[in-house]
Write an enzyme that holds these catalytic residues in place. Structure first.
Site, PDB file in Angstrom:
ATOM      1  N   SER A  60       0.813  -1.221   0.000  1.00 45.17           N
ATOM      2  CA  SER A  60       0.000   0.000   0.000  1.00 45.17           C
ATOM      3  C   SER A  60       0.848   1.274   0.000  1.00 45.17           C
ATOM      4  CB  SER A  60      -0.921   0.018   1.225  1.00 45.17           C
ATOM      5  OG  SER A  60      -1.698  -1.136   1.292  1.00 45.17           O
TER       6      SER A  60
HETATM    7  N1  SAH Z   1      -1.059  -4.127   3.823  1.00 44.02           N
HETATM    8  C1  SAH Z   1      -0.524  -4.831   2.686  1.00 44.02           C
HETATM    9  C2  SAH Z   1      -1.512  -4.781   1.545  1.00 44.02           C
HETATM   10  C3  SAH Z   1      -1.418  -5.936   0.647  1.00 44.02           C
HETATM   11  S1  SAH Z   1      -2.613  -5.989  -0.641  1.00 44.02           S
HETATM   12  C4  SAH Z   1       0.811  -4.197   2.278  1.00 44.02           C
HETATM   13  O1  SAH Z   1       0.975  -3.004   2.492  1.00 44.02           O
HETATM   14  O2  SAH Z   1       1.665  -4.894   1.737  1.00 44.02           O
HETATM   15  C5  SAH Z   1      -3.926  -6.868   0.134  1.00 44.02           C
HETATM   16  C6  SAH Z   1      -3.630  -8.252   0.615  1.00 44.02           C
HETATM   17  O3  SAH Z   1      -4.862  -8.832   1.049  1.00 44.02           O
HETATM   18  C7  SAH Z   1      -3.093  -9.199  -0.454  1.00 44.02           C
HETATM   19  O4  SAH Z   1      -1.882  -9.748   0.001  1.00 44.02           O
HETATM   20  C8  SAH Z   1      -4.175 -10.262  -0.596  1.00 44.02           C
HETATM   21  O5  SAH Z   1      -3.665 -11.555  -0.882  1.00 44.02           O
HETATM   22  C9  SAH Z   1      -4.852 -10.205   0.768  1.00 44.02           C
HETATM   23  N2  SAH Z   1      -6.213 -10.726   0.786  1.00 44.02           N
HETATM   24  C10 SAH Z   1      -7.218 -10.549  -0.111  1.00 44.02           C
HETATM   25  N3  SAH Z   1      -8.325 -11.193   0.274  1.00 44.02           N
HETATM   26  C11 SAH Z   1      -8.047 -11.791   1.468  1.00 44.02           C
HETATM   27  C12 SAH Z   1      -8.774 -12.623   2.378  1.00 44.02           C
HETATM   28  N4  SAH Z   1     -10.031 -12.975   2.142  1.00 44.02           N
HETATM   29  N5  SAH Z   1      -8.154 -13.062   3.487  1.00 44.02           N
HETATM   30  C13 SAH Z   1      -6.865 -12.725   3.749  1.00 44.02           C
HETATM   31  N6  SAH Z   1      -6.106 -11.958   2.941  1.00 44.02           N
HETATM   32  C14 SAH Z   1      -6.690 -11.495   1.804  1.00 44.02           C
END
Ligand code: SAH
Length: 216
Positions: A60
């Site tokens: 993010s």
């Molecule tokens: N805070 C993280 C954002 C990653 S993007 C950062 O800054 O790196 C969002 C993440 O949510 C992804 O890794 C994706 O695989 C995860 N995600 C999506 N749906 C999900 C679910 N149902 N349960 C757990 N993780 C999920």
């Protein structure tokens, strides 16, 4: 690479965009974001942009990480649940702001990489697991704070049920194509109230685990 100047410029940008919580600013200053990027994007680690981390997912944007961290009123006595570990950057910021962080990721390789980073940075107050965030983490509930870093089409019921009586949750809501809204949910004795914070763009919160995570 990560010169002090890059970090100072980023902190100035965060302040200019309305981040006033000094604990949040200090956490951003102290967590090395380059550790959470893939090697080819390391030179952009202190740009105020989202960066790809593989599997179609993104690390993010710093402004959004700071805004969400500030919105849940961080406090070192509280525990927080995060859905969507991804690179683990937001998790690491939360680890500096809360007593304990529980985080759930549905992609096994991303989870493994994030856990290695927590170890490298000696962040010992993080508990991470592979799972579907739609279910939350009932064994550890209730949570005083919940943060969701992938966008569900609506507020997941299980997460509302796992929020403490005066808890706060912040999450992006909306489909991928339309603009999503960052929403703050505050639990009250009369039920929950919501407040729109900002327009945002997150990857969707997907249901279930990807095939490669099952038994692999
Ligand atoms: N805070 C993280 C954002 C990653 S993007 C950062 O800054 O790196 C969002 C993440 O949510 C992804 O890794 C994706 O695989 C995860 N995600 C999506 N749906 C999900 C679910 N149902 N349960 C757990 N993780 C999920």
């Amino acid at each position: 690479m990560s010169t002090p100047n890059h970090r100072i410029r980023l902190l100035m940008e965060l302040r200019a965009s309305g981040i006033t919580d000094t604990e949040v600013l200090s956490a951003i200053e102290r967590v090395p974001r380059e550790v959470f990027t893939t090697p080819q994007f390391r030179d952009q680690a202190y740009e105020n942009t989202a960066l790809p981390i593989g599997h179609g997912q993104t690390l993010s944007q710093p402004t959004v990480v700071a805004l969400m961290s500030q919105a849940i009123a961080p406090n070192k006595r509280l525990k927080v649940l995060e859905i969507g570990t991804g690179s683990g950057y937001q998790t690491a910021i939360l680890a500096r702001l809360f007593r304990r962080v529980y985080t759930i990721e549905r992609y096994k390789p991303l989870l493994a990489e994030a856990e290695a980073r927590f170890k490298e940075l000696r962040l010992h107050n993080i508990t991470a697991k592979l799972g579907d965030g739609w279910a939350g983490w009932p064994e550890q509930a209730p949570f005083e704070r919940i943060i969701v870093t992938a966008a569900p089409p609506e507020i997941p019921d299980a997460l509302l049920r796992q929020l403490s009586p005066d808890g706060i949750m912040v999450l992006p809501v909306g489909s991928e194509k339309r603009t999503q809204k960052l929403i703050k949910v505050t639990m009250t004795p009369q039920g929950y109230v919501t407040e729109d914070i900002a327009p945002v763009r997150f990857v969707p919160m997907v249901e279930g685990l990807p095939p490669e995570s099952n038994g692999a």
